[in-house]
Design an enzyme around this catalytic site. Structure first.
Site, short mmCIF file in Angstrom:
data_model
loop_
_atom_site.label_atom_id
_atom_site.label_comp_id
_atom_site.label_asym_id
_atom_site.label_seq_id
_atom_site.Cartn_x
_atom_site.Cartn_y
_atom_site.Cartn_z
N ALA A 33 34.83 46.07 43.48
CA ALA A 33 34.55 44.64 44.13
C ALA A 33 34.85 43.98 45.07
O ALA A 33 35.34 43.46 45.34
CB ALA A 33 35.58 43.39 42.50
N ALA A 34 35.01 45.24 46.04
CA ALA A 34 35.27 45.10 47.61
C ALA A 34 34.77 44.60 48.20
O ALA A 34 35.18 42.98 48.74
CB ALA A 34 35.74 46.41 48.88
N GLY A 35 33.40 44.34 47.55
CA GLY A 35 32.16 43.44 48.68
C GLY A 35 32.63 41.60 47.54
O GLY A 35 32.28 41.14 48.76
N ASP A 36 32.60 42.16 47.43
CA ASP A 36 32.90 40.49 45.72
C ASP A 36 33.61 39.68 46.79
O ASP A 36 34.53 38.72 47.00
CB ASP A 36 33.37 40.82 44.59
#
Length: 304
Positions: free
Chosen positions: A248-251
């Site tokens: 979820a780093a991109g989110d």
């Protein structure tokens, strides 16, 4: 409400095992957990924790997972009026096997996410018209994505499209996008070239701008991100922290960036803010369990 997120919600069912099972094999001794996920939900929670009231339009099933997610969204300050329920399809789930070596196998059943239709969006249009920014991804029907992007473009609302999961998109959709935020592989698919370094990322950015997109930010993992627009391209380095889980780093990056843009911060302030939020998230396990709050991001930036 100045920021809306439109997208998916899932319950992630995670089983950690010594290794990934072979076809037909049963492995005992795993550890299980249920984690709130879905790209739309991750981005909405990230935006909410970064300090803005967020309207999150999503669709859940009429089941225990949907009930749990609704209660979670309420705790996160996401208004219940935008959380829709499908009477027939179950809440979306992702079944994830994770090995001790860090490998994973993921199977996703979209469920109610696949039923988030244009007709679900239309009743919210008067509120959407008041938004400064709309953030959307590709875990809901492409017809709905196209409708929202077109609506934003017609109403001069800044629309951020995070083109994930990766898929080819037509130029008619792309030329209405104010900001596109692909990772390297997504940028490569959309630009039709392989993206593997800064030079190829710049080339992909140029190709995407030619499709009519106003701004492109290509995320490069531990190498930060590259902003491309008519003023040129600029690299923003990542913050160096010990990563233990990049889920979820991109989110988190997209949710935090949407907040900064809604607050009318310059690129030189907005992108480091988003990079910092993403950097903090990779030091923690899980999807929404890893998302930092605004005070944490501010303190991190000020301490550096």
């Amino acid at each position: 409400m100045n920021l809306f997120v439109v997208g998916s919600s899932n319950m992630d069912l995670v089983i950690s095992l010594p290794r990934i099972p072979l076809a037909g094999e049963t492995i005992l001794g795993g550890k299980s957990s249920m984690i709130f996920g879905g790209k739309g939900a991750n981005q909405a929670v990230a935006a909410s924790r970064c300090g803005l009231q967020v309207g999150f339009i999503t669709k859940l099933g009429k089941d225990i997972f949907g009930d749990n997610i609704k209660a979670h969204f309420n705790n996160e300050g996401l208004a219940g009026q935008f959380i829709l329920t499908d009477e027939h399809e179950p809440t979306g789930i992702a079944q994830i096997f994770v090995s001790e070596q860090g490998e994973n196998v993921i199977a996703v059943a979209p469920g109610a996410n696949a039923q988030l239709t244009i007709n679900d969006i239309i009743p919210f249009e008067p509120m959407l018209q008041q938004a400064k920014v709309i953030l959307i991804q590709l875990e809901i029907p492409i017809e709905t994505v196209s409708y929202v992007v077109n609506f934003a473009s017609k109403n001069k609302i800044k629309v951020i499209l995070n083109p994930a999961p990766a898929r080819i998109l037509d130029d008619e959709l792309l030329n209405q996008v104010w900001l596109l935020t692909p990772n390297e592989s997504e940028a490569g698919i959309l630009a039709g070239i392989e993206v593997h370094d800064m030079e190829s990322a710049e080339k992909a950015g140029e190709i995407l701008l030619q499709k009519g997109i106003q701004n492109v930010i290509i995320t490069l993992g531990e190498n930060g991100c590259l902003l491309c627009n008519q003023q040129g391209s600029k690299h923003y380095p990542a913050f160096k922290l010990k990563a233990i889980d990049s889920t979820a780093a991109g989110d988190v990056f997209n949710g935090a960036l949407a907040v900064a843009i809604t607050n009318q911060l310059s690129w030189n302030m907005a992108i480091p803010f988003a990079n910092a939020a993403a950097a903090i998230s990779v030091t923690r396990y899980g999807a929404q369990t890893s998302i930092p709050y605004k005070v944490e991001v501010d303190n991190f930036l000020h301490s550096g």
